[in-house]
Design an enzyme around this catalytic site. Structure first.
Site, PDB file in Angstrom:
ATOM      1  N   HIS A 209      15.838   2.712  -1.980  1.00 39.86           N
ATOM      2  CA  HIS A 209      15.710   1.526  -1.128  1.00 39.86           C
ATOM      3  C   HIS A 209      16.806   1.537  -0.059  1.00 39.86           C
ATOM      4  O   HIS A 209      17.641   0.626   0.001  1.00 39.86           O
ATOM      5  CB  HIS A 209      15.787   0.258  -1.983  1.00 39.86           C
ATOM      6  CG  HIS A 209      14.623  -0.656  -1.801  1.00 39.86           C
ATOM      7  ND1 HIS A 209      13.346  -0.319  -2.193  1.00 39.86           N
ATOM      8  CD2 HIS A 209      14.534  -1.900  -1.239  1.00 39.86           C
ATOM      9  CE1 HIS A 209      12.525  -1.316  -1.903  1.00 39.86           C
ATOM     10  NE2 HIS A 209      13.214  -2.290  -1.316  1.00 39.86           N
ATOM     11  N   ASP A 213      15.417  -3.512   5.260  1.00 42.36           N
ATOM     12  CA  ASP A 213      14.026  -3.949   5.202  1.00 42.36           C
ATOM     13  C   ASP A 213      13.159  -2.813   5.717  1.00 42.36           C
ATOM     14  O   ASP A 213      13.627  -1.921   6.410  1.00 42.36           O
ATOM     15  CB  ASP A 213      13.817  -5.207   6.058  1.00 42.36           C
ATOM     16  CG  ASP A 213      12.588  -6.000   5.630  1.00 42.36           C
ATOM     17  OD1 ASP A 213      11.827  -5.512   4.765  1.00 42.36           O
ATOM     18  OD2 ASP A 213      12.384  -7.113   6.160  1.00 42.36           O
ATOM     19  N   ARG A 217       7.015   0.198   3.749  1.00 41.00           N
ATOM     20  CA  ARG A 217       6.215   0.841   4.798  1.00 41.00           C
ATOM     21  C   ARG A 217       6.697   2.256   5.079  1.00 41.00           C
ATOM     22  O   ARG A 217       5.894   3.173   5.243  1.00 41.00           O
ATOM     23  CB  ARG A 217       6.259  -0.021   6.072  1.00 41.00           C
ATOM     24  CG  ARG A 217       5.297  -1.198   6.036  1.00 41.00           C
ATOM     25  CD  ARG A 217       5.681  -2.279   7.012  1.00 41.00           C
ATOM     26  NE  ARG A 217       6.861  -3.025   6.545  1.00 41.00           N
ATOM     27  CZ  ARG A 217       7.394  -4.055   7.183  1.00 41.00           C
ATOM     28  NH1 ARG A 217       6.871  -4.471   8.324  1.00 41.00           N
ATOM     29  NH2 ARG A 217       8.435  -4.687   6.680  1.00 41.00           N
ATOM     30  N   ILE A 218       8.027   2.453   5.118  1.00 43.79           N
ATOM     31  CA  ILE A 218       8.546   3.805   5.352  1.00 43.79           C
ATOM     32  C   ILE A 218       8.199   4.707   4.172  1.00 43.79           C
ATOM     33  O   ILE A 218       7.853   5.888   4.351  1.00 43.79           O
ATOM     34  CB  ILE A 218      10.066   3.772   5.576  1.00 43.79           C
ATOM     35  CG1 ILE A 218      10.415   2.919   6.794  1.00 43.79           C
ATOM     36  CG2 ILE A 218      10.612   5.196   5.758  1.00 43.79           C
ATOM     37  CD1 ILE A 218       9.744   3.336   8.075  1.00 43.79           C
ATOM     38  N   GLY A 219       8.270   4.172   2.970  1.00 41.72           N
ATOM     39  CA  GLY A 219       7.910   4.970   1.798  1.00 41.72           C
ATOM     40  C   GLY A 219       6.468   5.424   1.829  1.00 41.72           C
ATOM     41  O   GLY A 219       6.142   6.530   1.380  1.00 41.72           O
ATOM     42  N   TYR A 251       0.226  -1.380  -8.681  1.00 45.69           N
ATOM     43  CA  TYR A 251       1.125  -0.517  -7.890  1.00 45.69           C
ATOM     44  C   TYR A 251       2.580  -0.902  -8.144  1.00 45.69           C
ATOM     45  O   TYR A 251       3.427  -0.057  -8.483  1.00 45.69           O
ATOM     46  CB  TYR A 251       0.751  -0.669  -6.421  1.00 45.69           C
ATOM     47  CG  TYR A 251       1.668  -0.072  -5.388  1.00 45.69           C
ATOM     48  CD1 TYR A 251       2.238   1.189  -5.526  1.00 45.69           C
ATOM     49  CD2 TYR A 251       1.938  -0.786  -4.206  1.00 45.69           C
ATOM     50  CE1 TYR A 251       3.056   1.731  -4.529  1.00 45.69           C
ATOM     51  CE2 TYR A 251       2.737  -0.251  -3.208  1.00 45.69           C
ATOM     52  CZ  TYR A 251       3.303   0.995  -3.375  1.00 45.69           C
ATOM     53  OH  TYR A 251       4.094   1.519  -2.386  1.00 45.69           O
ATOM     54  N   TYR A 252       2.882  -2.187  -8.014  1.00 43.30           N
ATOM     55  CA  TYR A 252       4.246  -2.652  -8.256  1.00 43.30           C
ATOM     56  C   TYR A 252       4.645  -2.452  -9.716  1.00 43.30           C
ATOM     57  O   TYR A 252       5.787  -2.068 -10.017  1.00 43.30           O
ATOM     58  CB  TYR A 252       4.380  -4.121  -7.879  1.00 43.30           C
ATOM     59  CG  TYR A 252       4.412  -4.387  -6.392  1.00 43.30           C
ATOM     60  CD1 TYR A 252       4.937  -3.461  -5.496  1.00 43.30           C
ATOM     61  CD2 TYR A 252       3.934  -5.585  -5.877  1.00 43.30           C
ATOM     62  CE1 TYR A 252       4.970  -3.713  -4.143  1.00 43.30           C
ATOM     63  CE2 TYR A 252       3.968  -5.854  -4.507  1.00 43.30           C
ATOM     64  CZ  TYR A 252       4.488  -4.907  -3.647  1.00 43.30           C
ATOM     65  OH  TYR A 252       4.528  -5.167  -2.304  1.00 43.30           O
TER      66      TYR A 252
END
Length: 395
Positions: A209, A213, A217-219, A251-252
């Site tokens: 992480h 923020d 999305r980047i992942g 998913y989470y």
């Protein structure tokens, strides 16, 4: 605020994570087979059709990856932006906000520059593109750099005072070293299958992480990058983020289990590969629909249609297998085409006589469906018996 859950960052470090190949192997084979089917079916489409499919899949996936984070963005503006980028479809539409354009920039870079090395600076650029004002909502954040705040980075849900801590990432001072390890691993040749590598990369990145923020999305852009290296532009057609959105709670939950368990991440890898398989199967269905449309117009290229008939047929084609709920009626045709009841009835009969549509039912219960195998009602007898939908004019 603290959590009693164990943190995976206590030791050993992430390169030691592993999975059991045997439980994963069968699903990997099925997922790659589904990817191969997508590639094979694409060969039956023209260049323009492939671009149109890619544009729609990319647009839907951009909306989905934002929605996973609770951000709602306008699909129409995304479609027009993607259309301009790919030179296809309706390129005239409302302008997308700068943050949305930034998301599309990051997703596009992952596919177009798939052979370029992953670097810290490249990820900085992706994250900065998501927050062009330097704010996330009302909060000023660090953009274009890893987080530097002293307080712990915690993944929290629930209302104030009743929060649940799902995960605590490594402290900010450790992020540069953790990301050095991650980037080196990502760029190195590994023995991992591409889908396994995508699963591991996403899990590892989300666990670090590294940004204040935009980590989710980047992942998911990193997933796009790994899959693009494996299958090129075809990767745009496989809606991974849409699939993850459809299963957001699971998913989470899967990420959380992997982050708080031992370094055996077999369950996460297996779950992720399954999502790629299902997303590939969904892409395959979309291609089937595109092929059916192309074949439909090829078969009827000699038929002369009015502008109204062509409009209605195109709407039915866009609706896909099953068409409009309850089929096409004279009343619906009248409303869509902006014509009289008599003209609507006559033009529908003409479409049936030319073989473009088939009729189900009779009298006031008459409904029309495209004359494509498998596109009519699942039970035509039941459809005829049911008649018009509740509240619909039966004439």
């Amino acid at each position: 605020m603290s959590t009693n859950l164990p943190l995976i960052w206590q030791a050993p470090t992430w390169p030691a994570m592993h999975y059991e190949p045997i439980p994963v192997t069968g699903e990997l084979a099925r997922a790659h087979r589904a990817q191969g089917v997508v590639e094979g079916k694409l060969a039956g489409l023209g260049f323009e059709q492939r671009l149109e499919l890619a544009a729609e899949a990319w647009s839907q996936d951009a909306v989905a990856t934002a929605a996973i984070e609770g951000e709602r963005i306008d699909l129409i503006s995304v479609r027009s932006s993607v259309g301009r980028r790919l030179g296809v479809g309706n390129k005239i539409g409302p302008a997308a906000p700068r943050s949305v354009e930034g998301l599309l920039d990051a997703m596009d870079d992952a596919v177009r520059e798939r052979d370029a090395a992953l670097t810290h600076e490249r990820m900085y650029a992706w994250q900065a593109a998501l927050f062009p004002t330097g704010y996330s909502g009302m909060s000023k954040i660090v953009v274009g750099a890893y987080r530097r705040h002293a307080e712990p980075m915690q993944i929290i849900s629930g209302r104030v005072g009743r929060e649940t801590i799902h995960y605590e990432a490594p402290p900010s001072e450790r992020v540069p070293d953790e990301m050095d390890n991650f980037v080196a691993w990502f760029n190195a040749e590994t023995e991992h299958d591409s889908l396994v590598k995508a699963a591991l990369a996403h899990l590892w990145f989300e666990s670090i992480h590294p940004f204040e923020d935009g980590n989710g999305r980047i992942g998911r852009v990193l997933i796009d990058l790994v899959l693009a290296r494996d299958s090129g532009e075809v990767g745009r057609l496989i809606p991974i983020s849409q699939r993850l959105l459809d299963n957001r709670d699971e998913y989470y939950a899967q990420l959380e289990r992997a982050q708080h368990g031992e370094l055996d991440v077999t369950e996460w890898v297996l779950w992720f590969v399954t999502q790629v398989r299902v997303a590939s199967e969904q892409a395959s269905v979309a291609i089937d629909t595109a092929l059916a449309k192309a074949m439909f117009w090829t078969n009827h290229r000699d038929n002369v249609l009015t502008a109204r008939q062509r409009k209605v047929v195109n709407l039915l084609l866009d609706a896909g297998p099953g068409g409009f709920e309850g089929g096409m009626s004279t009343k619906k045709y009248e409303s869509i085409a902006g014509t009289s009841r008599a003209t609507a009835s006559r033009e529908l009969i003409e479409l049936e006589e030319m073989g473009l549509v088939c009729r189900v039912g009779a009298g006031r219960s008459t409904r029309y469906y495209l004359n494509i195998v498998g596109w009519g009602p699942a039970d035509p007898v039941r459809a005829a018996q049911d008649g018009p939908a509740q509240g619909e004019d039966r004439s």
